[in-house]
Design a protein around this motif. Structure first.
Motif, short mmCIF file in Angstrom:
data_model
loop_
_atom_site.label_atom_id
_atom_site.label_comp_id
_atom_site.label_asym_id
_atom_site.label_seq_id
_atom_site.Cartn_x
_atom_site.Cartn_y
_atom_site.Cartn_z
N ALA A 123 0.82 -1.21 0.00
CA ALA A 123 0.00 0.00 0.00
C ALA A 123 0.85 1.26 0.00
O ALA A 123 0.37 2.34 -0.35
N ASP A 124 2.12 1.14 0.39
CA ASP A 124 3.01 2.29 0.49
C ASP A 124 4.00 2.27 -0.68
O ASP A 124 4.86 1.38 -0.77
N PRO A 125 3.93 3.26 -1.59
CA PRO A 125 4.80 3.25 -2.77
C PRO A 125 6.16 3.91 -2.54
O PRO A 125 6.94 4.05 -3.48
N LYS A 126 6.47 4.29 -1.29
CA LYS A 126 7.66 5.10 -1.06
C LYS A 126 8.95 4.38 -1.45
O LYS A 126 9.93 5.03 -1.85
N PHE A 127 8.99 3.06 -1.36
CA PHE A 127 10.23 2.35 -1.67
C PHE A 127 10.64 2.59 -3.12
O PHE A 127 11.84 2.69 -3.43
N LEU A 128 9.66 2.71 -4.03
CA LEU A 128 10.01 2.95 -5.42
C LEU A 128 10.32 4.43 -5.67
O LEU A 128 11.12 4.76 -6.54
N ARG A 150 -8.23 8.47 -7.01
CA ARG A 150 -8.89 7.35 -7.68
C ARG A 150 -8.48 6.01 -7.07
O ARG A 150 -8.08 5.07 -7.77
N ASP A 151 -8.54 5.93 -5.76
CA ASP A 151 -8.20 4.71 -5.01
C ASP A 151 -6.73 4.33 -5.11
O ASP A 151 -6.36 3.20 -4.77
N MET A 152 -5.89 5.24 -5.56
CA MET A 152 -4.45 4.98 -5.64
C MET A 152 -3.74 5.80 -4.57
O MET A 152 -3.99 7.01 -4.44
N ASN A 153 -2.87 5.17 -3.80
CA ASN A 153 -2.02 5.89 -2.86
C ASN A 153 -0.91 6.58 -3.65
O ASN A 153 -0.11 5.92 -4.33
N VAL A 154 -0.87 7.90 -3.57
CA VAL A 154 0.05 8.70 -4.38
C VAL A 154 0.94 9.55 -3.48
O VAL A 154 0.47 10.15 -2.52
N MET A 155 2.23 9.60 -3.81
CA MET A 155 3.18 10.47 -3.11
C MET A 155 3.86 11.34 -4.16
O MET A 155 4.21 10.87 -5.24
N TYR A 156 4.05 12.62 -3.82
CA TYR A 156 4.72 13.54 -4.76
C TYR A 156 5.63 14.48 -3.98
O TYR A 156 5.28 14.94 -2.89
N THR A 157 6.79 14.80 -4.58
CA THR A 157 7.69 15.77 -3.99
C THR A 157 8.40 16.56 -5.07
O THR A 157 8.69 16.03 -6.15
N LYS A 158 8.67 17.82 -4.79
CA LYS A 158 9.53 18.61 -5.67
C LYS A 158 10.97 18.16 -5.46
O LYS A 158 11.36 17.73 -4.37
N ILE A 159 11.78 18.29 -6.50
CA ILE A 159 13.20 17.99 -6.40
C ILE A 159 14.00 19.05 -7.16
O ILE A 159 13.46 19.76 -8.01
N TRP A 175 3.12 5.78 -6.93
CA TRP A 175 1.74 5.44 -6.61
C TRP A 175 1.50 3.95 -6.83
O TRP A 175 2.26 3.27 -7.49
N THR A 176 0.44 3.48 -6.20
CA THR A 176 0.06 2.07 -6.34
C THR A 176 -1.10 1.95 -7.31
O THR A 176 -1.94 2.84 -7.41
N CYS A 177 -1.12 0.84 -8.02
CA CYS A 177 -2.25 0.53 -8.91
C CYS A 177 -2.32 -0.98 -9.06
O CYS A 177 -1.43 -1.60 -9.66
N GLY A 178 -3.36 -1.57 -8.48
CA GLY A 178 -3.46 -3.03 -8.49
C GLY A 178 -2.31 -3.64 -7.72
O GLY A 178 -2.00 -3.22 -6.60
N ASP A 179 -1.65 -4.62 -8.33
CA ASP A 179 -0.53 -5.30 -7.68
C ASP A 179 0.82 -4.70 -8.08
O ASP A 179 1.87 -5.31 -7.87
N ALA A 203 -3.51 12.12 -14.48
CA ALA A 203 -4.94 12.20 -14.84
C ALA A 203 -5.27 11.28 -16.00
O ALA A 203 -6.42 10.81 -16.10
N ARG A 204 -4.30 11.00 -16.84
CA ARG A 204 -4.53 10.12 -17.98
C ARG A 204 -4.00 8.70 -17.74
O ARG A 204 -3.99 7.88 -18.66
N PHE A 205 -3.57 8.45 -16.50
CA PHE A 205 -3.01 7.14 -16.18
C PHE A 205 -4.11 6.12 -15.93
O PHE A 205 -5.08 6.39 -15.24
N THR A 206 -3.94 4.94 -16.49
CA THR A 206 -4.81 3.79 -16.22
C THR A 206 -3.91 2.55 -16.16
O THR A 206 -2.82 2.51 -16.74
N CYS A 207 -4.35 1.54 -15.44
CA CYS A 207 -3.61 0.28 -15.45
C CYS A 207 -4.63 -0.86 -15.38
O CYS A 207 -5.71 -0.72 -14.85
N GLY A 208 -4.24 -1.98 -15.96
CA GLY A 208 -5.15 -3.11 -15.98
C GLY A 208 -4.42 -4.41 -16.21
O GLY A 208 -3.23 -4.41 -16.41
#
Length: 208
Positions: A123-128, A150-159, A175-179, A203-208
């Motif tokens: 559930a935590d995408p921070k490792f990637l 949209r049910d995805m856990n998202v992290m964002y940072t400026k660099i 962010w996470t999406c499915g598995d 906003a245009r991201f989808t995964c399946g």
């Protein structure tokens, strides 16, 4: 014959010396990513200065009408750029797959990277995010934003980045999406470009 930029020769020499002096060990995926990014950025022209930015009504002077769709996901990108498979470039026998991969796109004004890997139950995408942000050239600027989109856990940072003086600003996200977990990074010439680029890409991201 066209001469490579001095930076490219320097990177190539460093990589050659590293390869010849190091013992035969299993390649470090993070080091392979760093080498690929360094080689890709070295190919960005540096002889001609970027002309002054043209004023735009919006803070994002990039058209994200492009859509990359492969490996069972889609993501928006600027229409004048195209992603290439970094994994296949490094090793033609081991291209990107549904389970894991690394893409990049660049021109004189932008550098974008996308990576992903399967991580069932994560559930935590921070490792990637930690993987795509290179401590040798990238510095996190400000606080990390954590969102549910949209049910995805998202992290964002400026660099900020020293990868190339032409593109000193940027942003990175995961962010996470499915598995699977996805990560994204951009280098830009202007600080205000990165966040809108990410928001439009996601906003245009989808995964399946």
């Amino acid at each position: 014959m066209k001469k490579h930029p001095p930076l490219f020769l320097t990177v190539s020499l460093i990589l050659f010396l590293s390869a010849s002096c190091s013992p035969k060990t299993t390649p470090d995926p993070n080091e392979q990513i760093r080498q690929s990014v360094a080689a890709t950025l070295a190919a960005i022209p540096t002889a001609t200065p970027i002309p002054p930015a043209t004023p735009y009504p919006s803070p994002t002077p990039f058209n994200l009408a492009g859509l990359f769709c492969e490996y069972s996901f889609c993501i928006g990108h600027p229409i004048d750029m195209a992603f290439f498979d970094v994994s296949a470039q490094q090793n033609p026998a081991a291209p990107s797959t549904f389970s894991q991969g690394l893409l990049a796109a660049f021109n004189g004004n932008l550098f974008i990277q996308v990576m992903w890997q399967t991580a069932p139950g994560t559930a935590d995408p921070k490792f990637l995010l930690d993987t795509i942000i290179d401590d040798a050239i990238d510095v996190i600027d400000g606080n990390m934003d954590v969102m549910l989109i949209r049910d995805m856990n998202v992290m964002y940072t400026k660099i900020t980045s020293t990868a190339t003086p032409l593109l000193p600003f940027g942003g990175s996200a995961a962010w996470t999406c499915g598995d699977r977990v996805f990560a994204w990074k951009v280098y830009t010439p202007q600080v205000e470009n990165a966040r809108p680029l990410f928001e439009e890409a996601l906003a245009r991201f989808t995964c399946g």
